[in-house]
Motif scaffolding. Structure first.
Motif, PDB file in Angstrom:
ATOM      1  N   ALA A 293       1.036  -1.149   0.270  1.00 25.86           N
ATOM      2  CA  ALA A 293      -0.129   0.044  -0.099  1.00 25.86           C
ATOM      3  C   ALA A 293       0.520   1.416   0.186  1.00 25.86           C
ATOM      4  CB  ALA A 293      -0.895   0.552   0.874  1.00 25.86           C
ATOM      5  N   ALA A 294       0.305   2.150  -0.961  1.00 28.07           N
ATOM      6  CA  ALA A 294       1.084   3.442  -0.691  1.00 28.07           C
ATOM      7  C   ALA A 294       1.537   4.110   1.007  1.00 28.07           C
ATOM      8  CB  ALA A 294      -0.068   4.203  -1.759  1.00 28.07           C
ATOM      9  N   GLU A 295       2.807   4.444   0.626  1.00 25.28           N
ATOM     10  CA  GLU A 295       2.502   5.850   2.075  1.00 25.28           C
ATOM     11  C   GLU A 295       2.415   6.993   1.935  1.00 25.28           C
ATOM     12  OE1 GLU A 295       5.733   7.667   4.424  1.00 25.28           O
ATOM     13  OE2 GLU A 295       6.778   6.244   3.194  1.00 25.28           O
ATOM     14  N   LEU A 296       0.521   7.426   2.234  1.00 21.28           N
ATOM     15  CA  LEU A 296      -0.317   8.289   2.298  1.00 21.28           C
ATOM     16  C   LEU A 296      -1.232   8.546   3.406  1.00 21.28           C
ATOM     17  CD1 LEU A 296      -1.954  10.971   0.217  1.00 21.28           C
ATOM     18  CD2 LEU A 296      -2.915   8.735  -0.411  1.00 21.28           C
ATOM     19  N   ARG A 297      -0.780   9.746   3.662  1.00 18.91           N
ATOM     20  CA  ARG A 297      -1.328  10.149   5.207  1.00 18.91           C
ATOM     21  C   ARG A 297      -2.086  11.894   5.309  1.00 18.91           C
ATOM     22  NH1 ARG A 297       3.178   7.515   6.166  1.00 18.91           N
ATOM     23  NH2 ARG A 297       2.245   5.726   6.933  1.00 18.91           N
ATOM     24  N   GLY A 298      -2.597  12.265   6.498  1.00 15.45           N
ATOM     25  CA  GLY A 298      -2.523  13.295   6.544  1.00 15.45           C
ATOM     26  C   GLY A 298      -1.515  13.711   6.832  1.00 15.45           C
ATOM     27  N   ILE A 299      -1.697  15.490   7.243  1.00 16.34           N
ATOM     28  CA  ILE A 299       0.114  15.668   7.435  1.00 16.34           C
ATOM     29  C   ILE A 299      -0.990  16.473   9.304  1.00 16.34           C
ATOM     30  CG2 ILE A 299       1.464  17.834   7.884  1.00 16.34           C
ATOM     31  CD1 ILE A 299       1.920  16.933   4.761  1.00 16.34           C
ATOM     32  N   TYR A 300      -0.335  16.425  10.030  1.00 16.97           N
ATOM     33  CA  TYR A 300      -1.395  16.654  11.364  1.00 16.97           C
ATOM     34  C   TYR A 300      -0.265  18.074  12.714  1.00 16.97           C
ATOM     35  CZ  TYR A 300      -5.094  13.701  10.528  1.00 16.97           C
ATOM     36  OH  TYR A 300      -5.946  12.989  10.415  1.00 16.97           O
ATOM     37  N   GLU A 301      -0.554  19.078  13.271  1.00 16.86           N
ATOM     38  CA  GLU A 301      -0.321  19.334  14.426  1.00 16.86           C
ATOM     39  C   GLU A 301      -0.672  19.885  14.929  1.00 16.86           C
ATOM     40  OE1 GLU A 301       0.243  23.550  11.725  1.00 16.86           O
ATOM     41  OE2 GLU A 301      -1.580  23.931  11.902  1.00 16.86           O
ATOM     42  N   LEU A 302       0.177  20.379  16.621  1.00 18.13           N
ATOM     43  CA  LEU A 302      -0.111  20.525  17.497  1.00 18.13           C
ATOM     44  C   LEU A 302      -0.721  21.789  17.517  1.00 18.13           C
ATOM     45  CD1 LEU A 302       1.582  18.670  20.104  1.00 18.13           C
ATOM     46  CD2 LEU A 302      -0.673  18.661  19.494  1.00 18.13           C
ATOM     47  N   PRO A 303      -1.846  22.911  18.025  1.00 16.58           N
ATOM     48  CA  PRO A 303      -1.869  24.255  18.482  1.00 16.58           C
ATOM     49  C   PRO A 303      -1.195  24.704  18.118  1.00 16.58           C
ATOM     50  CG  PRO A 303      -3.734  22.764  19.487  1.00 16.58           C
ATOM     51  CD  PRO A 303      -2.447  21.655  18.581  1.00 16.58           C
ATOM     52  N   VAL A 304      -0.595  25.326  17.269  1.00 11.48           N
ATOM     53  CA  VAL A 304       0.907  27.050  18.003  1.00 11.48           C
ATOM     54  C   VAL A 304       0.380  27.076  18.819  1.00 11.48           C
ATOM     55  CG1 VAL A 304       1.205  28.743  17.087  1.00 11.48           C
ATOM     56  CG2 VAL A 304       1.092  27.117  15.144  1.00 11.48           C
ATOM     57  N   GLY A 305       1.798  27.311  19.612  1.00  8.34           N
ATOM     58  CA  GLY A 305       1.829  27.674  21.064  1.00  8.34           C
ATOM     59  C   GLY A 305       0.814  26.717  22.106  1.00  8.34           C
ATOM     60  N   HIS A 306       0.572  25.943  22.045  1.00  7.58           N
ATOM     61  CA  HIS A 306      -0.067  25.025  23.544  1.00  7.58           C
ATOM     62  C   HIS A 306       1.155  25.424  23.896  1.00  7.58           C
ATOM     63  CE1 HIS A 306       1.479  20.917  23.561  1.00  7.58           C
ATOM     64  NE2 HIS A 306       2.590  20.817  21.875  1.00  7.58           N
ATOM     65  N   HIS A 322       6.085  19.722  20.551  1.00  9.93           N
ATOM     66  CA  HIS A 322       5.439  20.957  18.994  1.00  9.93           C
ATOM     67  C   HIS A 322       5.412  19.751  18.009  1.00  9.93           C
ATOM     68  CE1 HIS A 322       9.580  22.026  21.264  1.00  9.93           C
ATOM     69  NE2 HIS A 322       9.672  21.312  20.587  1.00  9.93           N
ATOM     70  N   LEU A 323       4.417  18.737  17.297  1.00 12.39           N
ATOM     71  CA  LEU A 323       4.351  18.609  16.115  1.00 12.39           C
ATOM     72  C   LEU A 323       3.733  19.971  15.145  1.00 12.39           C
ATOM     73  CD1 LEU A 323       3.963  16.556  14.358  1.00 12.39           C
ATOM     74  CD2 LEU A 323       1.969  16.361  15.080  1.00 12.39           C
ATOM     75  N   MET A 324       4.946  20.030  14.284  1.00 13.17           N
ATOM     76  CA  MET A 324       4.762  21.005  13.386  1.00 13.17           C
ATOM     77  C   MET A 324       4.656  20.325  12.481  1.00 13.17           C
ATOM     78  SD  MET A 324       8.290  23.015  13.629  1.00 13.17           S
ATOM     79  CE  MET A 324       8.445  22.851  15.195  1.00 13.17           C
ATOM     80  N   THR A 325       4.233  20.968  11.495  1.00 12.83           N
ATOM     81  CA  THR A 325       4.234  21.092   9.663  1.00 12.83           C
ATOM     82  C   THR A 325       5.603  20.725   9.333  1.00 12.83           C
ATOM     83  OG1 THR A 325       3.675  22.618   8.907  1.00 12.83           O
ATOM     84  CG2 THR A 325       1.679  21.471   9.532  1.00 12.83           C
ATOM     85  N   PRO A 326       6.044  19.873   8.154  1.00 16.86           N
ATOM     86  CA  PRO A 326       7.497  19.429   7.121  1.00 16.86           C
ATOM     87  C   PRO A 326       7.760  21.161   6.709  1.00 16.86           C
ATOM     88  CG  PRO A 326       5.631  18.985   6.059  1.00 16.86           C
ATOM     89  CD  PRO A 326       4.197  19.442   7.197  1.00 16.86           C
ATOM     90  N   ALA A 388       7.132  27.415  19.749  1.00 17.38           N
ATOM     91  CA  ALA A 388       6.495  28.299  19.374  1.00 17.38           C
ATOM     92  C   ALA A 388       6.416  29.060  18.013  1.00 17.38           C
ATOM     93  CB  ALA A 388       5.749  28.896  20.159  1.00 17.38           C
ATOM     94  N   VAL A 389       7.272  29.637  17.908  1.00 13.19           N
ATOM     95  CA  VAL A 389       8.329  30.172  16.818  1.00 13.19           C
ATOM     96  C   VAL A 389       8.175  29.513  15.676  1.00 13.19           C
ATOM     97  CG1 VAL A 389       9.991  31.721  16.357  1.00 13.19           C
ATOM     98  CG2 VAL A 389       9.224  31.868  17.933  1.00 13.19           C
ATOM     99  N   TYR A 390       8.826  28.297  15.456  1.00 17.30           N
ATOM    100  CA  TYR A 390       8.691  27.825  14.558  1.00 17.30           C
ATOM    101  C   TYR A 390       7.405  26.933  13.817  1.00 17.30           C
ATOM    102  CZ  TYR A 390      14.062  28.233  14.904  1.00 17.30           C
ATOM    103  OH  TYR A 390      15.499  29.013  15.128  1.00 17.30           O
ATOM    104  N   ALA A 391       7.078  26.315  14.804  1.00 15.57           N
ATOM    105  CA  ALA A 391       5.581  26.431  14.663  1.00 15.57           C
ATOM    106  C   ALA A 391       4.488  27.673  13.593  1.00 15.57           C
ATOM    107  CB  ALA A 391       5.702  25.776  16.072  1.00 15.57           C
ATOM    108  N   GLU A 392       4.383  28.509  14.159  1.00 15.68           N
ATOM    109  CA  GLU A 392       4.175  29.795  13.833  1.00 15.68           C
ATOM    110  C   GLU A 392       4.997  29.840  12.378  1.00 15.68           C
ATOM    111  OE1 GLU A 392       1.935  34.306  13.928  1.00 15.68           O
ATOM    112  OE2 GLU A 392       4.108  33.052  15.818  1.00 15.68           O
ATOM    113  N   GLU A 393       5.526  29.532  12.217  1.00 12.68           N
ATOM    114  CA  GLU A 393       6.940  29.675  10.838  1.00 12.68           C
ATOM    115  C   GLU A 393       6.273  28.757   9.731  1.00 12.68           C
ATOM    116  OE1 GLU A 393      10.841  29.673   8.640  1.00 12.68           O
ATOM    117  OE2 GLU A 393      10.556  29.913  10.808  1.00 12.68           O
ATOM    118  N   SER A 394       5.995  27.194  10.495  1.00 14.10           N
ATOM    119  CA  SER A 394       6.082  26.538   9.522  1.00 14.10           C
ATOM    120  C   SER A 394       4.565  26.451   9.325  1.00 14.10           C
ATOM    121  CB  SER A 394       6.079  24.764  10.595  1.00 14.10           C
ATOM    122  OG  SER A 394       5.995  23.992   9.432  1.00 14.10           O
ATOM    123  N   SER A 395       3.325  26.389  10.291  1.00 13.39           N
ATOM    124  CA  SER A 395       2.123  26.293   9.624  1.00 13.39           C
ATOM    125  C   SER A 395       1.822  27.665   8.765  1.00 13.39           C
ATOM    126  CB  SER A 395       1.207  27.022  11.169  1.00 13.39           C
ATOM    127  OG  SER A 395       0.138  27.538  11.121  1.00 13.39           O
TER     128      SER A 395
END
Length: 422
Positions: A293-306, A322-326, A388-395
């Protein structure tokens, strides 16, 4: 009799957990690292994997602290530090040449192997899936770890480096918000020996990083080991259950690619160059892994600044914290930075405890906990603010990339800021 040294557990053998383990071992502080996956074999680590660009103040600083920088450099030749930005027809809108310095790229598997070389095998317990972590409500502040049929263990201090869906985070922050869907579904596929087998596609993606975006979607790539092109085909969609809704469960990469290219709301209206790239790499992925099966999945993040309140006996780092997008290229770097700072806190507390001394072994551990608590609280505050700084930048970067005029914004960003986030 209580053991003389603190009982430390690290959950998760990703970049954060392995970096922390290597640093603690260097300072002769014992620990046990638990990982749900089996021990990787040499062939596992030799397989093609994603690339990470390590930054001087974070990932590279941690590598240097582990005394691994000289060993890292020979592993960074697979991906040049160059960027190509394309439109949906494969036309070059902007490109940046390889400067050969600043942000060396290394594959995830090579980084894993490098860090494992600094950790004694007996200190890692593979095939251990954490089911729950429970803080004991008593003076010990100890934590009970439940690994199901693999048994339970009690530790004085537990570090959750267990990723997006962290069990340790649930113990530290019982009412924490869960990771939220970001509106992107990501397909990962790889073609090896692309320069020899598909020279026209190798020229399209280059030997560094490439982004092609438009119509609310993106196709990005890195050049990697085995002269590979690794594609990240990102669909912008509000359908969190996209895989099931579109009937893609269990489909191979080739089958998923066919669906994508036939749908005018996905990649059906992209130009022939980009469609050929997606089709070819999806087909090559399936040839290398037939029936998988293909490696296919949704991208998730924790709320920025949690954030969370400090609690003795447990903390979280990396994606667990601090899970953030890539879209800023900072996830692994921030994880290793967390580990670098946390290792310093643990070592400082242990040295201070030994200097204070104690009449009993168990007493020495209690003194260590007294020293650790305020230092850990200060570390968590700094870590949360930095994350939080990097998570906001990524988001924000993600919102830009997947906007209707994402290409124009990204080109402007590139021209005004230099190489864009990877």
């Amino acid at each position: 009799m209580s053991p003389p040294t603190p009982r430390i557990a690290i959950i998760g053998a990703g970049p954060a957990g392995l970096t922390l383990a290597a640093l603690l071992h260097k300072r002769a502080i014992p620990f046990t690292l638990f990982e749900l996956r089996p021990r990787p074999t040499p062939s596992d680590l030799a397989a093609v994997s994603g690339m990470l660009d390590l930054h001087d103040e974070s990932g590279l600083a941690a590598v240097r602290a582990c005394d691994l920088y000289d060993d890292l450099l020979p592993l960074t030749a697979d991906c040049e530090q160059a960027m190509r930005l394309l439109d949906v027809d494969g036309g070059v809108r902007h490109q940046d040449a390889d400067e050969g310095e600043g942000r060396p790229e290394v594959s995830r598997h090579n980084l894993t192997g490098l860090l494992l070389s600094r950790i004694p095998a007996e200190m890692i317990r593979w095939d251990h899936k954490l089911r729950s972590a429970t803080r004991r409500v008593d003076e010990s502040s100890s934590v009970l770890l439940d690994f199901g049929e693999k048994g339970t263990h009690v530790f004085d201090f537990v570090v959750g480096a267990d990723g997006a869906w962290s069990r340790v985070r649930q113990a530290l922050i019982p009412d924490a918000a869960k990771p939220r869907y970001t509106g992107v579904q990501n397909l990962v596929v790889t073609a090896r020996q692309i320069g020899t087998r598909y020279p026209q596609l190798a020229e399209l993606v280059g030997r560094g990083s490439m982004f092609s975006l438009g119509m609310g979607h993106v196709c990005a790539s890195h050049h990697g080991p085995q002269d590979s092109a690794r594609l990240y085909v990102g669909v912008g969609t509000d359908e969190e259950d996209f895989v099931r809704v579109r009937g893609l469960e269990g489909k191979t990469a080739a089958e998923v690619g066919s669906v994508y290219l036939a749908d005018e709301n996905l990649y059906g209206r992209w130009g022939e160059k980009m469609k050929e790239l997606i089709r070819t790499v999806c087909d090559e992925e399936t040839k290398d892994h037939p029936g998988q099966a293909a490696e296919l999945r949704g991208i998730y993040e924790l709320p920025v600044g949690h954030a969370w309140q400090h609690r003795p006996g447990v903390t979280i780092i990396g994606d667990a914290a601090h899970l953030m997008t890539p879209w800023a290229g900072e996830g692994a770097n921030i994880s290793m930075w967390d580990s670098l700072d946390l290792a310093a806190v643990l070592v400082d507390a242990w040295e201070a405890a030994k200097a204070r001394g104690s009449d009993t072994d168990g007493g020495l551990r209690r003194v260590w906990q007294e020293e650790l608590d305020p230092k850990l609280a200060a570390f968590e505050k700094v870590m949360q603010e930095r994350g939080a700084v990097y998570a906001e930048e990524s988001s924000n970067n993600g919102k830009m990339i997947f906007s209707d005029d994402g290409l124009e914004k990204f080109v402007a960003f590139f021209k005004s800021h230099g190489p864009p986030p990877e």
